[in-house]
Design a protein around this motif. Structure first.
Motif, PDB file in Angstrom:
ATOM      1  N   VAL A  68      -4.664   6.246  11.393  1.00  0.00           N
ATOM      2  CA  VAL A  68      -4.167   7.604  11.162  1.00  0.00           C
ATOM      3  C   VAL A  68      -2.943   7.885  12.035  1.00  0.00           C
ATOM      4  CG1 VAL A  68      -4.719  10.048  11.381  1.00  0.00           C
ATOM      5  CG2 VAL A  68      -6.407   8.470  10.426  1.00  0.00           C
ATOM      6  N   ILE A  69      -3.058   7.613  13.324  1.00  0.00           N
ATOM      7  CA  ILE A  69      -1.953   7.915  14.243  1.00  0.00           C
ATOM      8  C   ILE A  69      -0.760   7.003  13.976  1.00  0.00           C
ATOM      9  CG2 ILE A  69      -1.260   8.027  16.668  1.00  0.00           C
ATOM     10  CD1 ILE A  69      -4.190   8.596  17.356  1.00  0.00           C
ATOM     11  N   ALA A  74       0.999   7.845  10.556  1.00  0.00           N
ATOM     12  CA  ALA A  74       1.711   9.127  10.619  1.00  0.00           C
ATOM     13  C   ALA A  74       2.992   9.009  11.448  1.00  0.00           C
ATOM     14  CB  ALA A  74       0.789  10.198  11.200  1.00  0.00           C
ATOM     15  N   ILE A 117       7.067   8.988  10.079  1.00  0.00           N
ATOM     16  CA  ILE A 117       8.066   9.902  10.629  1.00  0.00           C
ATOM     17  C   ILE A 117       9.251   9.130  11.187  1.00  0.00           C
ATOM     18  CG2 ILE A 117       8.493  11.610  12.447  1.00  0.00           C
ATOM     19  CD1 ILE A 117       5.576  12.484  12.132  1.00  0.00           C
TER      20      ILE A 117
END
Length: 283
Positions: free
Chosen positions: A97-98, A101, A105
């Motif tokens: 998840v981290i 994400a 970006i």
């Protein structure tokens, strides 16, 4: 001014979709024969090492499998394996998840990528055992120690996989989707995100393997139970068969999670790649 009439888009019947999905599952299962051949080759090399060095250095595959079978009959062994499994899977989930994400970006922002690149290099340069020592000081022998080491060790790989996938996307497809009226979110989901699979899924597989390895290592050094704690007990007793049996169990858990979680998701997302392949041709 002429008006172009487009035929209405009709959804495929549910039976056709289920048949296609079942075909992909059967094709995936059939492709496992190559993996089994590799495992049997490893077993042959293992047997040769056993015959060369003896049971005190390396027990035979048969004795190790017998030890695994003995452990599967012990309810406490299931608890031990379950502790390591939940630590590794939850740590991998945090990393996914981290990392995805932040990587997405950074992939859309070259300035952010240049800023974060030295930090990623520093994280990748620090050995996991150093993070284990620091985590033991901060959190003791708890689940937080294992998860923290997993996140720090595997996060750079997933981050780079997601960032490189977005940074190297075909921007022509993005402009084409925009010309057909697709909004930013739809372009990201249907065009940009799908192009990250070439680099993202190998990174996820590597991160998953790192999660299990680091989890067992942290449990062993921090005396936090789990398979690492069981390996420590086998080392004290000089029980080579039991130690190798726990290694096989850890590898079996890793393979189970990889082929029931990562690869099915990859197959669903990469259906568009199969559509471009001729019948019977596998790349």
């Amino acid at each position: 001014m002429t008006t172009i009439l487009r035929p209405p888009i009709t959804a495929r019947p549910i039976t056709a979709r289920l048949t296609e999905r079942a075909g992909r599952v059967l094709d995936f299962l059939w492709s496992g024969w190559a993996g089994l051949a590799g495992l049997f080759l490893l077993a042959a090399v293992w047997q040769a090492g056993h015959e060369a060095y003896g049971p005190f250095i390396l027990t035979s595959p048969q004795d190790t499998i017998a030890a695994v079978w003995r452990l599967t009959g012990d309810p406490s062994a299931w608890t031990v394996a379950g502790v390591t499994l939940q630590r590794a899977v939850t740590g991998f989930a945090l990393v996914s998840v981290i990392g995805i994400a932040l990587g997405l970006i950074a992939g859309y922002s070259p300035a952010t990528m240049r800023l974060v690149q030295p930090l990623i290099t520093v994280l990748m340069g620090v050995p996991p055992i150093a993070w284990i020592v620091l985590a033991m000081i901060w959190f003791g022998g708890s689940d937080a120690t294992v998860r923290m080491v997993i996140v720090v060790s595997a996060l750079p790989v997933v981050f780079l996989g997601a960032a490189q996938g977005i940074a190297t996307r075909d921007r022509g497809l993005d402009r084409m989707a925009e010309a057909f009226g697709a909004g930013p979110l739809r372009r990201f989901l249907t065009v940009g995100l799908r192009q990250t699979t070439t680099t993202l899924f190998p990174a996820l597989v590597l991160a998953l393997g790192t999660s299990f390895k680091v989890a067992v290592m942290a449990e062993l050094l921090a005396n936090a139970g789990g398979i690492g704690g069981a390996l420590a007990n086998a080392r004290i007793n000089l029980d080579i068969a039991t130690a190798l049996a726990w290694v096989l169990i850890a590898v079996g858990l890793l393979i189970t999670v990889e082929y029931t979680l990562v690869h099915p998701v990859k197959g669903e997302i990469e259906r568009w790649r199969r559509a471009a392949q001729p019948w019977g041709v596998k790349r």
